[in-house]
Design a protein around this motif. Structure first.
Motif, mmCIF file in Angstrom:
data_model
loop_
_atom_site.group_PDB
_atom_site.id
_atom_site.type_symbol
_atom_site.label_atom_id
_atom_site.label_comp_id
_atom_site.label_asym_id
_atom_site.label_seq_id
_atom_site.Cartn_x
_atom_site.Cartn_y
_atom_site.Cartn_z
ATOM 1 N N GLY A 229 0.738 -1.014 0.001
ATOM 2 C CA GLY A 229 0.023 0.089 -0.034
ATOM 3 C C GLY A 229 0.771 1.242 0.122
ATOM 4 N N PHE A 230 1.797 1.454 0.826
ATOM 5 C CA PHE A 230 2.742 2.396 0.961
ATOM 6 C C PHE A 230 3.460 2.590 -0.188
ATOM 7 C CE2 PHE A 230 6.503 4.718 2.356
ATOM 8 C CZ PHE A 230 5.944 5.697 2.860
ATOM 9 N N GLU A 231 4.017 1.462 -1.109
ATOM 10 C CA GLU A 231 4.424 1.586 -2.312
ATOM 11 C C GLU A 231 3.714 2.360 -3.282
ATOM 12 O OE1 GLU A 231 7.057 -1.846 -4.366
ATOM 13 O OE2 GLU A 231 5.235 -1.860 -5.168
ATOM 14 N N ILE A 232 2.285 1.913 -3.334
ATOM 15 C CA ILE A 232 1.228 2.459 -4.198
ATOM 16 C C ILE A 232 1.276 4.070 -3.980
ATOM 17 C CG2 ILE A 232 -1.107 2.814 -4.881
ATOM 18 C CD1 ILE A 232 -1.303 -0.367 -4.392
ATOM 19 N N MET A 233 1.123 4.499 -2.594
ATOM 20 C CA MET A 233 1.186 5.977 -2.371
ATOM 21 C C MET A 233 2.207 6.717 -2.637
ATOM 22 S SD MET A 233 -1.937 6.541 -1.122
ATOM 23 C CE MET A 233 -2.226 7.615 0.239
ATOM 24 N N SER A 234 3.570 6.103 -2.385
ATOM 25 C CA SER A 234 4.710 6.878 -2.770
ATOM 26 C C SER A 234 5.029 6.688 -4.383
ATOM 27 C CB SER A 234 5.829 6.184 -1.753
ATOM 28 O OG SER A 234 6.317 5.087 -2.448
ATOM 29 N N THR A 235 4.443 5.854 -4.916
ATOM 30 C CA THR A 235 4.787 5.906 -6.444
ATOM 31 C C THR A 235 3.713 7.221 -6.844
ATOM 32 O OG1 THR A 235 5.107 3.612 -6.560
ATOM 33 C CG2 THR A 235 4.310 4.841 -8.726
ATOM 34 N N LEU A 236 2.663 7.097 -6.589
ATOM 35 C CA LEU A 236 1.663 8.070 -6.987
ATOM 36 C C LEU A 236 2.002 9.462 -6.285
ATOM 37 C CD1 LEU A 236 -1.956 6.451 -6.361
ATOM 38 C CD2 LEU A 236 -0.864 7.038 -8.529
ATOM 39 N N ALA A 237 2.506 9.710 -5.288
ATOM 40 C CA ALA A 237 2.826 10.979 -4.705
ATOM 41 C C ALA A 237 4.113 11.604 -5.365
ATOM 42 C CB ALA A 237 3.294 10.783 -3.126
ATOM 43 N N ASN A 238 5.053 10.853 -5.903
ATOM 44 C CA ASN A 238 5.983 11.158 -6.645
ATOM 45 C C ASN A 238 5.879 11.107 -8.378
ATOM 46 O OD1 ASN A 238 8.265 11.431 -4.765
ATOM 47 N ND2 ASN A 238 7.875 9.316 -4.410
ATOM 48 N N GLY A 239 4.410 11.114 -8.671
ATOM 49 C CA GLY A 239 4.164 10.830 -10.081
ATOM 50 C C GLY A 239 3.703 12.343 -10.616
ATOM 51 N N THR A 240 2.939 12.222 -11.703
ATOM 52 C CA THR A 240 2.459 13.490 -12.146
ATOM 53 C C THR A 240 1.576 14.333 -10.989
ATOM 54 O OG1 THR A 240 0.176 12.583 -12.895
ATOM 55 C CG2 THR A 240 2.103 12.404 -14.430
ATOM 56 N N PRO A 241 1.221 15.655 -11.390
ATOM 57 C CA PRO A 241 0.334 16.341 -10.248
ATOM 58 C C PRO A 241 -1.034 15.701 -10.130
ATOM 59 C CG PRO A 241 1.373 18.015 -11.698
ATOM 60 C CD PRO A 241 1.748 16.456 -12.213
ATOM 61 N N ILE A 242 -1.360 15.108 -11.147
ATOM 62 C CA ILE A 242 -2.863 14.387 -11.030
ATOM 63 C C ILE A 242 -2.668 13.236 -9.974
ATOM 64 C CG2 ILE A 242 -4.601 13.212 -12.389
ATOM 65 C CD1 ILE A 242 -4.330 15.198 -14.513
ATOM 66 N N GLN A 243 -1.679 12.475 -10.352
ATOM 67 C CA GLN A 243 -1.417 11.297 -9.427
ATOM 68 C C GLN A 243 -1.261 11.746 -8.168
ATOM 69 O OE1 GLN A 243 1.832 9.530 -11.888
ATOM 70 N NE2 GLN A 243 0.589 7.975 -12.353
ATOM 71 N N LYS A 244 -0.288 12.692 -7.791
ATOM 72 C CA LYS A 244 -0.049 13.118 -6.435
ATOM 73 C C LYS A 244 -1.530 13.700 -5.787
ATOM 74 C CE LYS A 244 2.525 15.866 -3.243
ATOM 75 N NZ LYS A 244 3.872 16.879 -3.000
ATOM 76 N N ALA A 245 -2.443 14.398 -6.717
ATOM 77 C CA ALA A 245 -3.443 14.728 -6.079
ATOM 78 C C ALA A 245 -4.658 13.714 -5.724
ATOM 79 C CB ALA A 245 -4.210 15.578 -7.079
ATOM 80 N N LEU A 246 -4.358 12.592 -6.454
ATOM 81 C CA LEU A 246 -5.315 11.303 -6.068
ATOM 82 C C LEU A 246 -4.905 10.745 -4.801
ATOM 83 C CD1 LEU A 246 -5.545 9.440 -9.384
ATOM 84 C CD2 LEU A 246 -7.589 10.365 -8.113
ATOM 85 N N ALA A 247 -3.320 10.621 -4.697
ATOM 86 C CA ALA A 247 -2.890 10.141 -3.361
ATOM 87 C C ALA A 247 -3.268 10.683 -2.234
ATOM 88 C CB ALA A 247 -1.449 10.022 -3.466
ATOM 89 N N GLN A 248 -3.361 12.378 -2.328
ATOM 90 C CA GLN A 248 -3.540 13.035 -1.215
ATOM 91 C C GLN A 248 -5.034 12.922 -0.859
ATOM 92 O OE1 GLN A 248 -1.503 15.138 0.611
ATOM 93 N NE2 GLN A 248 -3.387 15.310 1.882
ATOM 94 N N ASP A 249 -5.814 13.013 -2.039
ATOM 95 C CA ASP A 249 -7.565 12.752 -1.677
ATOM 96 C C ASP A 249 -7.752 11.419 -0.893
ATOM 97 O OD1 ASP A 249 -10.285 13.371 -2.460
ATOM 98 O OD2 ASP A 249 -10.058 11.412 -3.756
ATOM 99 N N ALA A 250 -6.916 10.323 -1.589
ATOM 100 C CA ALA A 250 -7.222 9.019 -0.776
ATOM 101 C C ALA A 250 -7.026 9.175 0.763
ATOM 102 C CB ALA A 250 -6.465 8.002 -1.433
ATOM 103 N N LEU A 251 -5.663 9.879 0.976
ATOM 104 C CA LEU A 251 -5.348 10.203 2.513
ATOM 105 C C LEU A 251 -6.266 10.917 3.233
ATOM 106 C CD1 LEU A 251 -3.259 10.080 4.777
ATOM 107 C CD2 LEU A 251 -1.996 11.973 3.731
ATOM 108 N N ASN A 252 -6.807 12.097 2.533
ATOM 109 C CA ASN A 252 -7.675 13.091 3.048
ATOM 110 C C ASN A 252 -9.014 12.013 3.384
ATOM 111 O OD1 ASN A 252 -6.149 14.886 2.716
ATOM 112 N ND2 ASN A 252 -7.298 15.856 0.985
#
Ligand SMILES: [Fe+2]
Ligand SMILES: [Fe+2]
Lengths: 95, 315
Positions: free
Chosen positions: B168-191
């Protein structure tokens, strides 16, 4: 519930060649073959076993915890069954 | 006469617990101890099984084959966890099918976290990281629980959980280091998952009346608030490390205590979800009921086949 429940099976796994089968838990299955196949999926997803035994739980006969004094107490007082009970003079080896 | 006998049994039972001697299925135990364990273990089992649904939702839509194989293995593990636990609950004399029917009728509960929807792929990351992370916090002390079969099941479960959190953490960190849209998806899931994850530890200690007895029986080793605090302390730096923000404006590190202080939990929301009014409660139970009802003919056929084979063998 109108249907009969699948019977309960106790599962024993030999983790590697040279070791005993060890009880790991139980599961429900309609027959012995499916009990083994289900045990494969439930209890050996990470190479935990190389051999499986399944036994209908209803076939297991167990000792009663209330009898444990009469069953196991006699062994407790027989310390002379252990090698540490005996005096061996200094200098004696290979014993 | 009978009463002094019961008292003696109870004293001997507690003495065993105090000496850290495990209780095994055929040993004498107080009725309340048995009932508490049946309730706790069956609800734990239900949580593992219902917990497959929000993640199962994304298996066919995993972004690549590696992620798909990993998610499939993770969800299959959760099925296994449920089965270890149903097997443990049966050692207490409970009827497995009856406990499952209690889930379907709404009488038995399961972890309320699984009543939240999984809206994007990033939710697979948030669930593994936060939900499995919180579950690990809860489950590790249960490996030393006084009831043998439960403790042994937990040892197996905990061994398997660690990969769940890492994937799970690997998915999150990959997204968080990806495109701005990917990072936003990760942040939204965390929220969306942060606060429900904190609620997984249960009500505050002051509102948790059964806790003390469970502590005395060594079913529980740490209080809800202690476990929640540990979870916050280890998780906040992980979020910072991958550049995500914990959705809590009151969150701050207290240099003196060495712990994070966090904002108030919305317990009204928690109790609403527990009562059955969360976003997905009805869907989850309907899915479980369908699985049982639609599978009934298969279970019956398998049993009939075996009975026929036995009859043939006998004649
Ligand atoms: Fe699990
Ligand atoms: Fe898990």
């Amino acid at each position: 519930m109108s249907t009969k429940e699948w019977p309960l099976w106790e599962v024993f796994i030999r983790s590697k060649q040279g070791l005993n089968h060890k009880h790991v838990g139980s599961l429900r299955a309609p027959d012995a073959q499916l009990a083994i196949e289900n045990a494969r999926d439930v209890y050996t997803r990470r190479n935990e076993g190389i051999s499986i035994w399944v036994i209908p739980s209803s076939e297991i006969v167990a000792s009663d915890p209330d009898d444990s004094d009469s069953l196991f107490e006699p062994a407790a007082s027989k310390v002379y069954r252990h090698p540490t009970f005996y005096d061996v003079p200094d200098g004696i080896s290979h014993m | 006469m009978k009463e002094t006998n019961l008292e003696a049994l109870e004293t001997a039972f507690q003495a065993k617990i105090d000496k850290d001697i495990r209780i095994e299925p055929k040993d004498w135990m107080p009725e309340e101890y048995r009932k508490t364990l049946i309730r706790q273990i069956s609800q734990h089992a239900h949580s593992e099984i219902v917990g497959m649904l929000p993640e199962g939702n994304w298996i066919t839509r995993a972004p690549n084959l590696r992620r798909k194989a990993v998610l499939l293995a993770k969800v299959q593990d959760e099925a296994g966890h449920g089965l270890y636990l149903y097997s443990a609950v049966e050692t207490l004399g409970a009827d497995r099918e009856a406990t499952i029917d209690d889930l379907h009728s709404g009488k038995a509960k399961y972890s309320s976290i699984f009543n939240y929807p999984t809206l994007s792929w990033a939710d697979m990351g948030a669930i593994g990281w936060l939900v499995d992370g919180a579950a690990i916090m809860n489950q590790v002390p249960l490996c030393r629980c006084s009831y043998g079969p439960y403790a042994r099941a937990m040892v197996r479960v905990c061994k398997e959980e660690s990969f769940h959190q890492r994937q799970g953490f690997e998915i999150m960190s990959t997204l968080a280091n990806g495109t701005p849209i990917q990072k936003a998806l990760a942040q939204d899931a965390l929220n969306r998952f942060w606060w429900p994850a904190l609620m997984m530890f249960g009500p505050n200690d002051s509102d948790s009346p059964h806790s003390q007895q469970s502590m005395d029986w060594k079913i529980k080793r740490f209080s809800n608030d202690e476990l929640r605090q540990t979870f916050v302390d280890v998780t906040v730096p992980q979020a910072e490390m991958i550049g995500l923000t914990i959705p809590d404006p009151d969150l701050k590190f207290n240099e003196e205590t060495g712990h994070y202080e966090f904002g108030a939990i919305n317990w009204d929301e928690f109790w609403e979800v527990v009562k059955g009014n969360g976003p997905c409660n009805a869907d989850r139970i309907a899915a479980r009921r369908n699985a049982k009802e639609n599978g009934q003919w298969v279970r019956e056929a398998a049993m009939a086949h075996e009975e026929k084979r036995k009859a043939k063998q006998a004649s």
